[in-house]
Design an enzyme around this catalytic site. Structure first.
Site, short mmCIF file in Angstrom:
data_model
loop_
_atom_site.label_atom_id
_atom_site.label_comp_id
_atom_site.label_asym_id
_atom_site.label_seq_id
_atom_site.Cartn_x
_atom_site.Cartn_y
_atom_site.Cartn_z
CE LYS A 155 -2.15 -2.00 3.43
NZ LYS A 155 -1.80 -3.40 3.15
CG ASP A 175 6.65 -6.59 -3.33
OD1 ASP A 175 6.59 -7.74 -2.86
OD2 ASP A 175 6.03 -5.64 -2.84
CB SER A 233 9.85 0.46 5.97
OG SER A 233 8.94 -0.59 6.05
NE ARG A 234 7.74 -1.26 12.27
CZ ARG A 234 6.76 -0.42 11.97
NH1 ARG A 234 7.02 0.71 11.32
NH2 ARG A 234 5.51 -0.68 12.32
CG ASP A 258 9.44 8.70 9.90
OD1 ASP A 258 9.61 9.72 10.60
OD2 ASP A 258 8.39 8.03 9.93
CD GLU A 263 11.98 3.72 15.34
OE1 GLU A 263 12.35 4.35 14.34
OE2 GLU A 263 10.84 3.23 15.42
CG HIS A 295 8.01 5.51 13.81
ND1 HIS A 295 8.63 4.31 14.01
CD2 HIS A 295 6.93 5.24 13.06
CE1 HIS A 295 7.93 3.35 13.42
NE2 HIS A 295 6.89 3.89 12.84
P1 NAI Z 1 1.99 -3.86 2.81
O1 NAI Z 1 1.87 -5.17 3.51
O2 NAI Z 1 0.83 -3.29 2.07
O3 NAI Z 1 3.22 -3.94 1.77
C1 NAI Z 1 4.45 -4.51 2.06
C2 NAI Z 1 5.05 -5.02 0.74
O4 NAI Z 1 6.38 -5.49 1.01
C3 NAI Z 1 4.26 -6.18 0.13
O5 NAI Z 1 3.98 -5.91 -1.22
C4 NAI Z 1 5.21 -7.37 0.29
O6 NAI Z 1 5.09 -8.33 -0.76
C5 NAI Z 1 6.55 -6.67 0.24
N1 NAI Z 1 7.63 -7.48 0.74
C6 NAI Z 1 7.60 -8.43 1.73
N2 NAI Z 1 8.82 -9.00 1.85
C7 NAI Z 1 9.62 -8.40 0.95
C8 NAI Z 1 11.00 -8.56 0.58
N3 NAI Z 1 11.77 -9.48 1.17
N4 NAI Z 1 11.48 -7.77 -0.41
C9 NAI Z 1 10.69 -6.87 -1.03
N5 NAI Z 1 9.41 -6.68 -0.74
C10 NAI Z 1 8.87 -7.44 0.23
O7 NAI Z 1 2.53 -2.85 3.90
P2 NAI Z 1 2.41 -1.26 3.90
O8 NAI Z 1 1.11 -0.85 4.52
O9 NAI Z 1 2.77 -0.73 2.57
O10 NAI Z 1 3.55 -0.88 4.97
C11 NAI Z 1 4.93 -1.14 4.70
C12 NAI Z 1 5.72 -0.92 5.98
O11 NAI Z 1 5.71 0.47 6.31
C13 NAI Z 1 5.12 -1.60 7.23
O12 NAI Z 1 5.57 -2.94 7.33
C14 NAI Z 1 5.67 -0.77 8.35
O13 NAI Z 1 6.88 -1.35 8.80
C15 NAI Z 1 5.97 0.58 7.70
N6 NAI Z 1 5.13 1.68 8.25
C16 NAI Z 1 5.77 2.81 8.71
C17 NAI Z 1 5.03 3.87 9.23
C18 NAI Z 1 5.67 5.13 9.72
O14 NAI Z 1 5.01 5.91 10.44
N7 NAI Z 1 6.90 5.43 9.37
C19 NAI Z 1 3.57 3.77 9.34
C20 NAI Z 1 3.00 2.57 8.75
C21 NAI Z 1 3.78 1.56 8.25
#
Ligand code: NAI
Length: 330
Positions: A155, A175, A233-234, A258, A263, A295
């Site tokens: 997303k 991905d 992301s993390r 971020d 952190e 964050h």
């Molecule tokens: P999502 O689940 O919609 O997308 C994650 C994508 O990463 C998926 O398409 C998945 O296939 C892919 N993926 C999984 N393993 C992988 C790998 N080894 N190599 C490449 N791609 C891989 O998750 P979304 O909602 O897009 O969130 C992504 C990350 O953003 C979350 O896991 C979270 O850690 C981080 N996040 C950070 C925030 C912030 O405030 N900075 C807030 C919300 C999320």
């Protein structure tokens, strides 16, 4: 249903109280302290706890929650790498999360960091405040017609890909699965190709065993010289020591973070009066081409309302025994 809310900030309480009006059967008590083994017993008498990205929801906490009768952990965030899902399963505790409250909030912040560090806005702001109107050290690069590499096109990555397209960039992605919604303008490549061709690399995959330290000495060496790296992301996707080595070797034009490995004790705390003696963060901040935020990617008005809405809907669905699709680890 009774929920004990950990690590409450004023803005959390405001958004949840607003949403709580639509869920009169749900009773919420708010604690400032965060969830950890020592604070888990406070949840005695509650059906659920509500925790956040840096709460300690490891084995010890989960087992303590079970002993005190808690049956549901409501994560008010997307990631759940800080939750021991196996322990929760063993203890009969359900874990629900908020998978996609506002992907644009995070993606827009990722682009803000990319632009900010590119045009050295963090330095420009301070210089002008000090009546220094010179441009030394502020030269950036155009994003137009450069290549963006998006790692993880779920997303948030998809929203970032759209933003990069809007800037007139060529968009590459890596991905495990291709996102069909992006097929018109994104080219999927191998991680190696993405690293070697991108001028801007933005990380949007979750933290898993397979992605831990994805960015390390070896992968940094495969990047283009003068690349911009953004991580919203993390933190542990990037091996910080190797990043610092890369920055010292002038590999990066800029780095926008971020999230970062160290952190956890910092996130959402005012530590301005403390001396952080062994801080890697301070080392990172000593570089002129690094910009760090704490964050805050998720932190928009729209995202907070969506988080409250989904969290309370999760709680009610769980009470009725309904599946939501928001079960962590699905
Ligand atoms: P999502 O689940 O919609 O997308 C994650 C994508 O990463 C998926 O398409 C998945 O296939 C892919 N993926 C999984 N393993 C992988 C790998 N080894 N190599 C490449 N791609 C891989 O998750 P979304 O909602 O897009 O969130 C992504 C990350 O953003 C979350 O896991 C979270 O850690 C981080 N996040 C950070 C925030 C912030 O405030 N900075 C807030 C919300 C999320």
């Amino acid at each position: 249903m009774k929920i004990l809310f950990y690590d409450t900030k004023a803005y959390d309480k405001a958004s949840f109280e607003e949403e709580n009006r639509r869920h009169p059967a749900v009773e919420i008590d708010y604690l400032k302290t965060d969830l950890a083994p020592r604070t888990a017993p406070l949840a005695e008498g509650y059906d659920a706890v509500c925790a956040f990205v840096n709460s300690d929801v490891g084995t010890e906490t989960v087992e303590a929650l079970q002993r005190h009768g808690v049956r549901l952990i409501l994560m008010r965030c997307a990631g759940f790498n800080n939750v021991d899902l196996e322990a929760a399963d063993r203890c009969g505790i359900a874990v629900l999360r908020v998978p996609g409250y506002s992907p644009e909030a995070v993606a827009e912040h990722a682009m803000a960091l990319a632009l900010g560090v590119n045009r050295r806005l963090h330095k420009a702001y301070v210089k002008v405040r000090e009546n220094d109107f010179s441009l030394n050290g502020l030269m950036g690069i155009n994003f137009y017609q450069k290549t963006a590499g998006i790692v993880g096109t779920g997303k948030i990555g998809a929203a970032m890909a759209r933003i990069c397209r809007g800037f007139g960039m060529k968009v590459l992605a890596y991905d495990l699965y291709e996102n069909p919604a992006l097929k018109d303008f994104v080219t999927y490549v191998t991680l190696d190709e993405l690293l070697g061709e991108s001028d801007l690399i933005s990380l949007h995959c979750p933290l898993l065993e397979s992605t831990y330290h994805l960015i390390n000495r070896d992968t940094i060496a495969r990047m283009k010289d003068g690349v911009i790296l953004v991580n919203t992301s993390r933190g542990a996707l990037v091996k910080t020591e190797d990043l610092i080595e890369g920055i010292r070797a002038h590999k990066f034009f800029g780095v926008g973070l971020d999230v970062y490995e160290e952190e956890t004790p910092n996130v959402f705390e005012d530590r301005s009066e403390q001396i952080l003696e062994h801080s890697i963060t301070a080392r990172l901040l000593s570089f002129p081409n690094v910009m760090i935020t704490s964050h805050q990617g998720f932190f928009t008005r729209e995202a907070l309302s969506a988080i409250a809405e989904t969290t309370l809907a999760n709680a009610e669905a769980w009470e009725k025994g309904e599946k939501t699709g928001n079960e962590a680890g699905r």
